[in-house]
Design an enzyme around this catalytic site. Structure first.
Site, PDB file in Angstrom:
ATOM      1  N   SER A 178       0.847  -1.187   0.000  1.00 18.03           N
ATOM      2  CA  SER A 178       0.000   0.000   0.000  1.00 18.03           C
ATOM      3  C   SER A 178       0.881   1.235   0.000  1.00 18.03           C
ATOM      4  O   SER A 178       1.632   1.476   0.959  1.00 18.03           O
ATOM      5  CB  SER A 178      -0.895  -0.004   1.236  1.00 18.03           C
ATOM      6  OG  SER A 178      -1.498   1.262   1.373  1.00 18.03           O
TER       7      SER A 178
ATOM      8  N   ASP B  65      -6.412  -6.470   4.277  1.00 14.26           N
ATOM      9  CA  ASP B  65      -5.896  -5.098   4.174  1.00 14.26           C
ATOM     10  C   ASP B  65      -6.066  -4.371   5.502  1.00 14.26           C
ATOM     11  O   ASP B  65      -7.182  -4.154   5.964  1.00 14.26           O
ATOM     12  CB  ASP B  65      -6.688  -4.383   3.062  1.00 14.26           C
ATOM     13  CG  ASP B  65      -6.203  -2.972   2.800  1.00 14.26           C
ATOM     14  OD1 ASP B  65      -5.116  -2.610   3.282  1.00 14.26           O
ATOM     15  OD2 ASP B  65      -6.925  -2.243   2.084  1.00 14.26           O
TER      16      ASP B  65
ATOM     17  N   MET C   5     -11.388  -6.195   4.958  1.00 15.79           N
ATOM     18  CA  MET C   5     -10.775  -5.074   5.679  1.00 15.79           C
ATOM     19  C   MET C   5     -10.485  -5.509   7.114  1.00 15.79           C
ATOM     20  O   MET C   5     -11.397  -5.878   7.851  1.00 15.79           O
ATOM     21  CB  MET C   5     -11.701  -3.854   5.702  1.00 15.79           C
ATOM     22  CG  MET C   5     -11.859  -3.116   4.380  1.00 15.79           C
ATOM     23  SD  MET C   5     -10.325  -2.516   3.621  1.00 15.79           S
ATOM     24  CE  MET C   5      -9.639  -1.480   4.907  1.00 15.79           C
TER      25      MET C   5
ATOM     26  N   MET D 104     -12.247   3.633  -2.062  1.00 16.64           N
ATOM     27  CA  MET D 104     -13.038   3.957  -0.862  1.00 16.64           C
ATOM     28  C   MET D 104     -13.773   5.248  -1.176  1.00 16.64           C
ATOM     29  O   MET D 104     -13.455   6.323  -0.648  1.00 16.64           O
ATOM     30  CB  MET D 104     -12.112   4.093   0.353  1.00 16.64           C
ATOM     31  CG  MET D 104     -11.609   2.745   0.840  1.00 16.64           C
ATOM     32  SD  MET D 104     -10.157   2.874   1.908  1.00 16.64           S
ATOM     33  CE  MET D 104      -8.877   2.897   0.660  1.00 16.64           C
TER      34      MET D 104
ATOM     35  N   MET E  83      -9.353   7.545  -1.733  1.00 18.55           N
ATOM     36  CA  MET E  83     -10.339   8.004  -0.735  1.00 18.55           C
ATOM     37  C   MET E  83     -10.908   9.351  -1.152  1.00 18.55           C
ATOM     38  O   MET E  83     -10.171  10.231  -1.609  1.00 18.55           O
ATOM     39  CB  MET E  83      -9.681   8.126   0.638  1.00 18.55           C
ATOM     40  CG  MET E  83      -8.976   6.862   1.079  1.00 18.55           C
ATOM     41  SD  MET E  83      -8.340   7.014   2.757  1.00 18.55           S
ATOM     42  CE  MET E  83      -7.302   5.555   2.849  1.00 18.55           C
TER      43      MET E  83
ATOM     44  N   ASP F  40      -4.764   3.106  -2.627  1.00 18.21           N
ATOM     45  CA  ASP F  40      -5.927   3.455  -1.803  1.00 18.21           C
ATOM     46  C   ASP F  40      -6.503   4.802  -2.217  1.00 18.21           C
ATOM     47  O   ASP F  40      -5.911   5.848  -1.956  1.00 18.21           O
ATOM     48  CB  ASP F  40      -5.510   3.520  -0.330  1.00 18.21           C
ATOM     49  CG  ASP F  40      -5.278   2.145   0.250  1.00 18.21           C
ATOM     50  OD1 ASP F  40      -6.154   1.276   0.096  1.00 18.21           O
ATOM     51  OD2 ASP F  40      -4.214   1.930   0.862  1.00 18.21           O
TER      52      ASP F  40
ATOM     53  N   HIS G  53      -7.963   0.204  -4.813  1.00 16.52           N
ATOM     54  CA  HIS G  53      -8.981   0.026  -3.765  1.00 16.52           C
ATOM     55  C   HIS G  53      -9.761   1.334  -3.649  1.00 16.52           C
ATOM     56  O   HIS G  53      -9.257   2.311  -3.099  1.00 16.52           O
ATOM     57  CB  HIS G  53      -8.266  -0.339  -2.451  1.00 16.52           C
ATOM     58  CG  HIS G  53      -9.156  -0.438  -1.257  1.00 16.52           C
ATOM     59  ND1 HIS G  53      -8.670  -0.516   0.041  1.00 16.52           N
ATOM     60  CD2 HIS G  53     -10.515  -0.482  -1.144  1.00 16.52           C
ATOM     61  CE1 HIS G  53      -9.676  -0.597   0.881  1.00 16.52           C
ATOM     62  NE2 HIS G  53     -10.822  -0.576   0.201  1.00 16.52           N
TER      63      HIS G  53
ATOM     64  N   HIS H 188      -0.780  -1.677  -4.198  1.00 20.34           N
ATOM     65  CA  HIS H 188      -2.128  -1.413  -3.691  1.00 20.34           C
ATOM     66  C   HIS H 188      -2.326   0.097  -3.607  1.00 20.34           C
ATOM     67  O   HIS H 188      -1.587   0.797  -2.917  1.00 20.34           O
ATOM     68  CB  HIS H 188      -2.273  -2.078  -2.320  1.00 20.34           C
ATOM     69  CG  HIS H 188      -3.634  -1.984  -1.722  1.00 20.34           C
ATOM     70  ND1 HIS H 188      -4.655  -2.849  -2.059  1.00 20.34           N
ATOM     71  CD2 HIS H 188      -4.153  -1.137  -0.809  1.00 20.34           C
ATOM     72  CE1 HIS H 188      -5.747  -2.544  -1.373  1.00 20.34           C
ATOM     73  NE2 HIS H 188      -5.468  -1.491  -0.607  1.00 20.34           N
TER      74      HIS H 188
ATOM     75  N   GLY I   7      -1.705   2.528   9.076  1.00 21.08           N
ATOM     76  CA  GLY I   7      -1.068   2.523  10.386  1.00 21.08           C
ATOM     77  C   GLY I   7      -1.961   2.131  11.549  1.00 21.08           C
ATOM     78  O   GLY I   7      -1.592   2.345  12.712  1.00 21.08           O
TER      79      GLY I   7
HETATM   80  C1  DX5 Z   1      -6.901   1.634   4.861  1.00 21.16           C
HETATM   81  C2  DX5 Z   1      -6.252   1.192   3.564  1.00 21.16           C
HETATM   82  C3  DX5 Z   1      -5.119   0.252   3.720  1.00 21.16           C
HETATM   83  C4  DX5 Z   1      -3.945   0.788   4.467  1.00 21.16           C
HETATM   84  C5  DX5 Z   1      -3.033  -0.322   4.836  1.00 21.16           C
HETATM   85  O1  DX5 Z   1      -8.064   2.328   4.582  1.00 21.16           O
HETATM   86  O2  DX5 Z   1      -7.222   0.550   2.762  1.00 21.16           O
HETATM   87  O3  DX5 Z   1      -4.698  -0.200   2.437  1.00 21.16           O
HETATM   88  O4  DX5 Z   1      -3.238   1.738   3.724  1.00 21.16           O
HETATM   89  O5  DX5 Z   1      -1.967   0.242   5.514  1.00 21.16           O
HETATM   90  P1  DX5 Z   1      -1.340  -0.407   6.814  1.00 21.16           P
HETATM   91  O6  DX5 Z   1      -0.611  -1.618   6.359  1.00 21.16           O
HETATM   92  O7  DX5 Z   1      -0.467   0.676   7.301  1.00 21.16           O
HETATM   93  O8  DX5 Z   1      -2.456  -0.743   7.758  1.00 21.16           O
HETATM   94 ZN    ZN Z   2      -6.564  -0.539   0.920  1.00 19.81          ZN
END
Ligand code: DX5
Ligand code: ZN
Length: 247
Positions: A31, A198, A160, A91, A60, A58, A89, A56, A168
């Site tokens: 990610s 994830d 999830m 969101m 948002m 993300d 991904h 990956h 984090g």
């Molecule tokens: C959270 C994301 C994850 C996240 C994973 O909403 O979908 O992909 O970035 O990061 P770590 O490994 O730091 O939890």
């Molecule tokens: Zn993700």
């Protein structure tokens, strides 16, 4: 197809054959949310060199989740510098509206949330029509049964293991049971779809995830920020997972 589980389809003949990326059952997806965005190209190179098979991404929108990241233009820019599988991904509240933009930007795979406003079957169809593999995901509080109508149509289910929105966070072990439940539902359907986990994934939970049927491991913080480096972190992930250990 030739693999024991479904292959990734690529949308451009200029990209490397998906089959060559996907020669085994289990893979790590890094990610980029945990990366230093000022030197993203170098970060991409660093984790690719360390062994990441998937990148990956993300996305948002500040609406579906209380955070904002990036859109198709960043993915388009990164695409020029990587031949890894781009695992996007979404969101966002209305994934259907943006499927084509994210596919055109260079995504190989697109996952969206069952809790979003878009019609799930129509969205999956749009993803396939755009030449990508399709994934469905769900928040930790959503039951696995919510996925039943779409499970036969997807190539991957993302479980999830944190609340979506931020990297984090700590791994939520109660989601292991859900992953196992989804693997059983897929088996009942005769589906060999991937299951991806994830959020908070690291060497300490990879084995339990693999036992629950997970075969794609998303890692952000545990890899990008590991004091002993990304290579060491992926080594720990591989050691912890019986599937990942076999390259
Ligand atoms: C959270 C994301 C994850 C996240 C994973 O909403 O979908 O992909 O970035 O990061 P770590 O490994 O730091 O939890
Ligand atoms: Zn993700």
């Amino acid at each position: 197809m030739g693999c024991s589980i479904v292959s990734w389809r690529l949308q451009s003949s200029q990209r490397r054959c998906a089959q060559s990326h996907w020669s085994g059952n289990s893979r790590t997806a890094f990610s980029i949310l945990a990366a230093d965005f000022a030197v993203l190209r170098d970060e991409l190179q660093r984790v690719s060199d360390a062994g990441a098979e998937l990148v990956h991404l993300d996305v948002m929108d500040g609406h579906f989740v209380p955070n904002l990241t990036f859109g198709p233009s960043l993915i388009h820019s990164l695409r020029r510098h990587s031949e890894r599988i781009f695992d996007t991904h979404l969101m966002i509240s209305d994934p259907l509206r943006y499927v084509k933009a994210f596919a055109d930007a260079g995504s190989d795979h697109i996952t969206f949330h069952i809790e979003s406003d878009s019609d799930p079957l129509e969205t999956i169809r749009a993803i396939h029509d755009a030449g990508c593999t399709a994934g469905i995901t769900l928040r930790p509080g959503t039951p696995a049964s919510a996925l039943l109508p779409v499970l036969p149509e997807v190539e991957m289910v993302l479980v999830m293991t944190v609340e979506p929105g931020f990297g984090g966070q700590s791994f939520r072990s109660e989601q292991l049971e859900k992953a196992a439940e989804i693997r059983a539902m897929l088996s009942d359907l005769g589906s060999k779809a991937h299951i991806e986990a994830d959020g908070g994934v690291d060497g300490s939970n990879a084995e339990a995830l693999a036992k629950a049927g997970v075969n794609v491991f998303v890692a952000g913080t545990s890899v990008f920020r590991h004091p002993q480096g990304a290579g060491y972190a992926i080594e720990q992930l591989r050691k912890a997972s019986p599937f990942l250990a076999v390259k």
